[in-house]
Design a protein around this motif. Sequence first.
Motif, short mmCIF file in Angstrom:
data_model
loop_
_atom_site.label_atom_id
_atom_site.label_comp_id
_atom_site.label_asym_id
_atom_site.label_seq_id
_atom_site.Cartn_x
_atom_site.Cartn_y
_atom_site.Cartn_z
N SER A 15 0.82 -1.21 0.00
CA SER A 15 0.00 0.00 0.00
C SER A 15 0.85 1.26 0.00
N ARG A 16 2.19 1.13 0.07
CA ARG A 16 3.05 2.30 0.13
C ARG A 16 3.97 2.41 -1.08
N ARG A 17 3.61 1.80 -2.16
CA ARG A 17 4.43 1.91 -3.37
C ARG A 17 4.32 3.31 -3.93
N ARG A 18 5.42 3.78 -4.48
CA ARG A 18 5.41 5.11 -5.09
C ARG A 18 4.78 5.01 -6.47
N THR A 19 3.88 5.94 -6.74
CA THR A 19 3.22 5.94 -8.04
C THR A 19 3.40 7.28 -8.74
N SER A 20 4.33 8.10 -8.27
CA SER A 20 4.60 9.41 -8.84
C SER A 20 3.35 10.27 -8.92
N GLY A 21 2.46 10.13 -7.94
CA GLY A 21 1.26 10.94 -7.92
C GLY A 21 0.17 10.43 -8.83
N ARG A 22 0.38 9.30 -9.47
CA ARG A 22 -0.62 8.76 -10.40
C ARG A 22 -1.24 7.51 -9.80
N SER A 23 -2.49 7.27 -10.17
CA SER A 23 -3.17 6.07 -9.72
C SER A 23 -2.52 4.86 -10.38
N ALA A 24 -2.27 3.82 -9.60
CA ALA A 24 -1.63 2.63 -10.15
C ALA A 24 -2.51 1.95 -11.17
N GLY A 25 -3.82 2.03 -11.00
CA GLY A 25 -4.73 1.33 -11.90
C GLY A 25 -4.98 2.06 -13.20
N THR A 26 -5.17 3.40 -13.16
CA THR A 26 -5.55 4.15 -14.35
C THR A 26 -4.44 5.02 -14.91
N GLY A 27 -3.47 5.35 -14.10
CA GLY A 27 -2.41 6.24 -14.54
C GLY A 27 -2.82 7.71 -14.51
N GLU A 28 -4.01 8.01 -14.01
CA GLU A 28 -4.50 9.38 -13.95
C GLU A 28 -4.14 10.02 -12.62
N ARG A 29 -3.95 11.32 -12.64
CA ARG A 29 -3.73 12.06 -11.40
C ARG A 29 -5.05 12.62 -10.94
N ASN A 30 -5.37 12.36 -9.69
CA ASN A 30 -6.63 12.84 -9.13
C ASN A 30 -6.39 13.69 -7.89
#
Length: 119
Positions: free
Chosen positions: A6-21
């Motif tokens: 649950s603490r993986r870095r995703t660079s501010g993007r959702s891991a599933g969609t790649g969108e920033r919310n």
Amino acid sequence: MQRHPSRRRTSGRSAGTGERNDATVYGMYSWSRKLGQAIAGGLVGWALGWIGYQSGGVEQNQSVLDGIYTLGTLVPALLLVSLLALVFWYPLTKKRVDENAAILEERHAASAASASEQA
């Protein structure tokens, strides 16, 4: 050292969609905080009216002062006891958090697999 799932870095993007919310999340957080403050203010006004508080510099009688004391001490104590009961009813230990993370990871993997099959 391996990171918790649950603490993986995703660079501010959702891991599933790649969108920033980020803006949506912050907007919802800000709105819910404002709503909570408005409800709290309304409840305080209602509670003061219920105990007989008179505005305008009028001297308050003893029952109003006792009511204010009760609102400031007994009500928060009752809320604290109820929240502590909830904490003991559903203890969130490290083991349970890890189990929940594993369940979510399995669901995510199953969802990704079914999405790739449909594509």
